[in-house]
Write a protein that holds these residues in place. Sequence first.
Motif, PDB file in Angstrom:
ATOM      1  N   HIS A  99     -22.092  -8.570 -48.264  1.00  0.00           N
ATOM      2  CA  HIS A  99     -23.494  -8.677 -47.894  1.00  0.00           C
ATOM      3  C   HIS A  99     -23.750  -8.443 -46.415  1.00  0.00           C
ATOM      4  CE1 HIS A  99     -23.464 -13.115 -46.467  1.00  0.00           C
ATOM      5  NE2 HIS A  99     -22.213 -12.778 -46.696  1.00  0.00           N
ATOM      6  N   ASP A 100     -25.013  -8.174 -46.140  1.00  0.00           N
ATOM      7  CA  ASP A 100     -25.528  -8.052 -44.788  1.00  0.00           C
ATOM      8  C   ASP A 100     -26.185  -9.382 -44.450  1.00  0.00           C
ATOM      9  OD1 ASP A 100     -26.918  -7.532 -42.453  1.00  0.00           O
ATOM     10  OD2 ASP A 100     -27.841  -5.671 -43.166  1.00  0.00           O
ATOM     11  N   THR A 101     -25.606 -10.114 -43.536  1.00  0.00           N
ATOM     12  CA  THR A 101     -26.113 -11.451 -43.222  1.00  0.00           C
ATOM     13  C   THR A 101     -27.483 -11.410 -42.547  1.00  0.00           C
ATOM     14  OG1 THR A 101     -24.913 -11.432 -41.112  1.00  0.00           O
ATOM     15  CG2 THR A 101     -23.790 -12.397 -43.020  1.00  0.00           C
ATOM     16  N   ARG A 102     -27.913 -10.220 -42.132  1.00  0.00           N
ATOM     17  CA  ARG A 102     -29.231 -10.104 -41.505  1.00  0.00           C
ATOM     18  C   ARG A 102     -30.348 -10.055 -42.537  1.00  0.00           C
ATOM     19  NH1 ARG A 102     -27.927  -4.749 -38.288  1.00  0.00           N
ATOM     20  NH2 ARG A 102     -27.249  -4.337 -40.430  1.00  0.00           N
ATOM     21  N   ARG A 137     -32.605 -13.482 -43.192  1.00  0.00           N
ATOM     22  CA  ARG A 137     -32.017 -14.441 -42.247  1.00  0.00           C
ATOM     23  C   ARG A 137     -32.812 -15.742 -42.178  1.00  0.00           C
ATOM     24  NH1 ARG A 137     -30.621 -11.999 -36.505  1.00  0.00           N
ATOM     25  NH2 ARG A 137     -29.045 -11.004 -37.822  1.00  0.00           N
ATOM     26  N   ALA A 158     -29.146 -17.736 -50.907  1.00  0.00           N
ATOM     27  CA  ALA A 158     -28.124 -18.767 -50.702  1.00  0.00           C
ATOM     28  C   ALA A 158     -27.699 -19.382 -52.026  1.00  0.00           C
ATOM     29  CB  ALA A 158     -28.653 -19.846 -49.760  1.00  0.00           C
ATOM     30  N   ALA A 164     -25.268 -17.028 -53.713  1.00  0.00           N
ATOM     31  CA  ALA A 164     -23.918 -17.180 -53.145  1.00  0.00           C
ATOM     32  C   ALA A 164     -23.232 -18.421 -53.692  1.00  0.00           C
ATOM     33  CB  ALA A 164     -24.004 -17.237 -51.619  1.00  0.00           C
ATOM     34  N   GLU A 194     -15.664 -13.405 -49.478  1.00  0.00           N
ATOM     35  CA  GLU A 194     -16.868 -12.977 -48.774  1.00  0.00           C
ATOM     36  C   GLU A 194     -16.513 -11.889 -47.769  1.00  0.00           C
ATOM     37  OE1 GLU A 194     -20.580 -14.815 -46.118  1.00  0.00           O
ATOM     38  OE2 GLU A 194     -18.851 -16.059 -46.647  1.00  0.00           O
ATOM     39  N   THR A 209     -18.469  -9.142 -44.902  1.00  0.00           N
ATOM     40  CA  THR A 209     -19.726  -8.848 -44.208  1.00  0.00           C
ATOM     41  C   THR A 209     -19.668  -7.548 -43.418  1.00  0.00           C
ATOM     42  OG1 THR A 209     -19.050 -10.141 -42.272  1.00  0.00           O
ATOM     43  CG2 THR A 209     -20.277 -11.301 -44.007  1.00  0.00           C
ATOM     44  N   TRP A 252     -25.255  -7.438 -51.607  1.00  0.00           N
ATOM     45  CA  TRP A 252     -26.590  -7.875 -51.205  1.00  0.00           C
ATOM     46  C   TRP A 252     -26.850  -7.275 -49.830  1.00  0.00           C
ATOM     47  CZ3 TRP A 252     -31.129  -9.664 -52.591  1.00  0.00           C
ATOM     48  CH2 TRP A 252     -31.936 -10.372 -51.700  1.00  0.00           C
ATOM     49  N   CYS A 253     -27.528  -6.140 -49.819  1.00  0.00           N
ATOM     50  CA  CYS A 253     -27.702  -5.405 -48.570  1.00  0.00           C
ATOM     51  C   CYS A 253     -28.779  -4.346 -48.774  1.00  0.00           C
ATOM     52  CB  CYS A 253     -26.384  -4.755 -48.146  1.00  0.00           C
ATOM     53  SG  CYS A 253     -25.655  -3.681 -49.412  1.00  0.00           S
ATOM     54  N   THR A 306     -23.314  -6.031 -42.555  1.00  0.00           N
ATOM     55  CA  THR A 306     -23.813  -6.579 -41.298  1.00  0.00           C
ATOM     56  C   THR A 306     -23.551  -5.668 -40.109  1.00  0.00           C
ATOM     57  OG1 THR A 306     -23.354  -8.780 -42.203  1.00  0.00           O
ATOM     58  CG2 THR A 306     -23.833  -8.642 -39.855  1.00  0.00           C
TER      59      THR A 306
END
Length: 450
Positions: A236-239, A242, A249, A252, A263, A265, A287-288, A307
Amino acid sequence: MSTELRVRIVQDPSEGFTRLPDELAQGPDITVSLDVLAGDRIRARLYGPAVPSLYGTEHRVDLSVRPAEVRSAAARLCGRWKELLVDFQPLAADGRPAAGSGPDRPYASLVDLRDRPTGELYDIVDELALAGSELLFGTLLGGTDPRVERFGTYLADALAAREGLRIRFDSELHVPWPMVCLRPEDVPLTRPIAGPAGLFPLFLGHRHQIEQTGGAYPWLGGRHEAPVVPTVSLNHDTRVDRKGRTRAAEVAAVLAKDTCFVERTTRAELVRALADGGLCEQVMYFWCHGHFVPNGSQPAVLALKLTDGTAIDAHTVRERRRSFGDGSPFQPFVVLNACHAGVPAAGGDPAFLGSALIHAGARGVLGPQIEMPQVFAAEYALEFLTRYLRGAETAGEIAHAVARHFADELRNPLGFAYALHCGMDTRLERALAPAVEGDRDTGTGQELAV
């Protein structure tokens, strides 16, 4: 003195030798094939146990339409969903945004649409249903050839006869089939249903389990033993989200529950994993964001970015997995929860990311066919993955049930915009945990666990 040993069977070690893989043991109820032939022709074929027989053979006809026209119409349908539904903005009589009408783009920010005006939603779904039926009957099966018209009648009758069929569209022409519709006259209702609920049964994604194949199929050999604890990855892209406005969440947390959770990123982490011949994951979730990246004079290439913002495309998968053959344990079910990940846009690379993953060994790929709002994407993933990780249902059953859940209970048709590329019969398999000492028979005889 000989002693007879008592044996308690805790597994069936010969199961893999006494039954065929699911892909061979049970065919679809209906298969629709679109073969692109020399001369830019399309030959359509229709067969399966749920299709009326025609002199003991399949229904077959050469269509009047050309592949470029089908691709253009498919791209237009996806564009209409974005324009009419995702980007819809309530306007006042003077053409300005209506004051006090809620969010500026309600269908992009809400999942439960039961509070939206019935007339407003009905008009939107009616337009989408018309566009979906026009793609099938106006473009794909259009023209004046009576043979094509007769083929369309057989197809409509088969799709409308009953619901819940397992349907495979075998074609390299990537049509958004769950968003395609029958005509109202094809689906007579026993009683009228008011509002958008009366239109949802026209959508193929509401009526049936659907998968698209063509050019890429899961390996039929080399199936590996199911693990006791499945390995699941979140890439995933943590951005993205955010500020925590979606249920990402919770997704996840579902992925990490009772699994071996991984995980990633960055592209570097994913590339290292793909280059590992022993990579064995049962579920890969992305998830991105998805983007179409220019590729010189060639069609644009679909790329995902984690990310670090570095592109991951079909070539990334092929370059890392090309040397691994049938013995590879890489056979995951992949959920690409990124915009456009399920199908290429007009002019996009036809060998899209999902096909590359299937060629590499993935048993199926699920992804959206339009630019999907983040709020709905997270809700869809939560519903789908919660059910899939239980291991009781197939991906086709779950995708169908989830689409109907959002449509029938929340009046939201966006679930029809997710499509399966292969994998309709894929199910998460878990092996039984080894018997512990306390489970053994404590009688006087000896025992073998087999």
